[in-house]
Design an enzyme around this catalytic site. Structure first.
Site, PDB file in Angstrom:
ATOM      1  CG  ASP A  73      -5.397  -4.801   3.569  1.00  0.00           C
ATOM      2  OD1 ASP A  73      -6.186  -4.131   2.877  1.00  0.00           O
ATOM      3  OD2 ASP A  73      -4.685  -4.297   4.464  1.00  0.00           O
ATOM      4  CG  ASP A 124      -0.515  -0.135   2.467  1.00  0.00           C
ATOM      5  OD1 ASP A 124       0.696   0.047   2.609  1.00  0.00           O
ATOM      6  OD2 ASP A 124      -1.287  -0.383   3.398  1.00  0.00           O
TER       7      ASP A 124
END
Ligand SMILES: [Zn+2]
Length: 371
Positions: free
Chosen positions: A271, A84
């Site tokens: 996630d 990310d």
């Protein structure tokens, strides 16, 4: 777009491997799912993990990751890694106290309390880092807001997120040209849809990002309200803004009941650090009634908890779950796990983490079956 790489509810084709959908990716924030090695993750059936640019650029640091051969080699994980952008973590740090940094049109500057140095995260920099780490899914830098922030703040964040996404895409394309990677060997590039709880802003953000063009999208911002309830309406609306020809990731959604809800809405990827953090704290997941749920979409809660510190487990020779085939359930009793937890042995962290991840993997298998 690359419609052929994605079949809703079925798979997402990455250069390295095909991911079965829906997929849960545990957070390996600092390059490790705490207390597990890569073979433990494989044994649980985990197909991909999420690592974090914001944390990795601080520790062990980008030059160290390069020296160790990139994230896959460093962590001996040969399966996909999504990284990310670091936007959410930088926002959280600065939101906590603005002495830790600032955000402007150029990017994000931050200096965590324990750190000696300042870090700069620009749209271009986050793409350069993620590509250099060898990520299989790269995520654009976005500006996160709190769901209760003012309309003006949400609107500014949306425009900034769009501008940053455009810069990220352009940097991504430059790097791909430079590397001369054929299309099917390139990582995928995802963008994050912001807009808080405002429907108009979510639409504005989604439409602009779709026009720029990405391989997939994420739901950005807080997925839960202040009481911990899933923001189902805006999450559903945001999914509907994106054609089903694109995969969508519900960032930070990790509670089993919320995964089921988001999966029904059409989100494919999840996630969260919740299942692994719960495991380390002795909160272990079992299907309600200790049977594989026959009606996981019935609205009943899917998960029950075993709090392993409870004294009622001291002399229990039963396994955690009769229907789980993880290392903990195959070999050890509740009583022994209780003992390991009480003495704080690292074996408890490993076994408990493997169990909760195996639970989530089994849940994903059920969701695929019922879809
Ligand atoms: Zn188990």
């Amino acid at each position: 777009m690359k419609i052929d790489i994605y079949q809703p509810g079925k798979y997402l084709q990455l250069a390295r491997q095909r991911l079965q959908l829906p997929v849960f990716m545990p957070d390996a924030t600092l390059g490790v799912v705490r207390s597990l090695d890569s073979t433990d993750l494989e044994r649980c059936g985990i197909e991909a993990v999420v690592m974090n640019t914001f944390h990795l650029m601080q520790r062990p640091g980008s030059s160290t990751i390069q020296a160790l051969g990139g994230l896959h080699k460093m962590s001996a994980w040969s399966h996909p890694i999504m990284t990310d952008s670091g936007g959410f973590q930088a926002y959280s740090l600065i939101h906590q106290n603005d002495k830790f940094g600032s955000i402007n049109a150029g990017g994000i500057t931050f200096k965590p309390e324990a750190s000696e140095r300042k870090f700069h995260l620009t749209p271009e920099k986050t793409i350069q880092l993620q590509v250099s780490y060898g990520a299989d899914i790269v995520v654009c830098l976005d500006e996160c807001t709190h769901v209760d922030a003012s309309f003006e703040a949400q609107a500014l964040s949306v425009e900034r997120t769009i501008d940053w996404a455009r810069r990220c895409k352009s940097e991504f394309q430059r790097l791909m040209r430079q590397k001369k990677l054929p299309q099917d060997q390139q990582p995928l590039l995802f963008a994050v849809i912001q807009g808080g709880g405002d429907y108009g802003l979510r639409r504005r953000c989604a439409e602009a990002l779709l026009e720029i063009g990405f391989d997939g999208f994420g739901y950005g911002g807080w997925p839960l309200d202040s009481r911990g309830n899933l923001l189902t309406d805006i999450i559903t609306y945001t999914r509907e803004l994106v054609p089903r020809t694109f995969p969508m990731h519900a960032l930070g959604v990790g509670h089993p009941d919320n995964i089921i809800a988001c999966s029904c809405i059409g989100y494919d990827m999840f996630d969260s650090s919740l299942p692994t953090r719960d495991a380390r704290n002795g909160r272990l997941y079992v299907f309600g009634g200790d049977t594989v749920p026959q009606h996981i979409f019935s609205g009943d809660k899917c998960v029950s908890y075993i709090y392993i510190s409870d004294e009622k487990y001291i002399k229990s020779d039963a396994p955690l779950s009769q229907v789980c085939d993880c290392l903990a359930c195959a070999n050890y009793s509740l009583g022994y796990l209780h003992h390991l937890f009480k003495i704080g042995d690292s074996l408890f962290f490993r076994l408990a983490t493997m169990h909760n991840l195996r639970f989530i993997v089994q849940l994903m298998a059920h969701l695929r079956e019922f879809q």
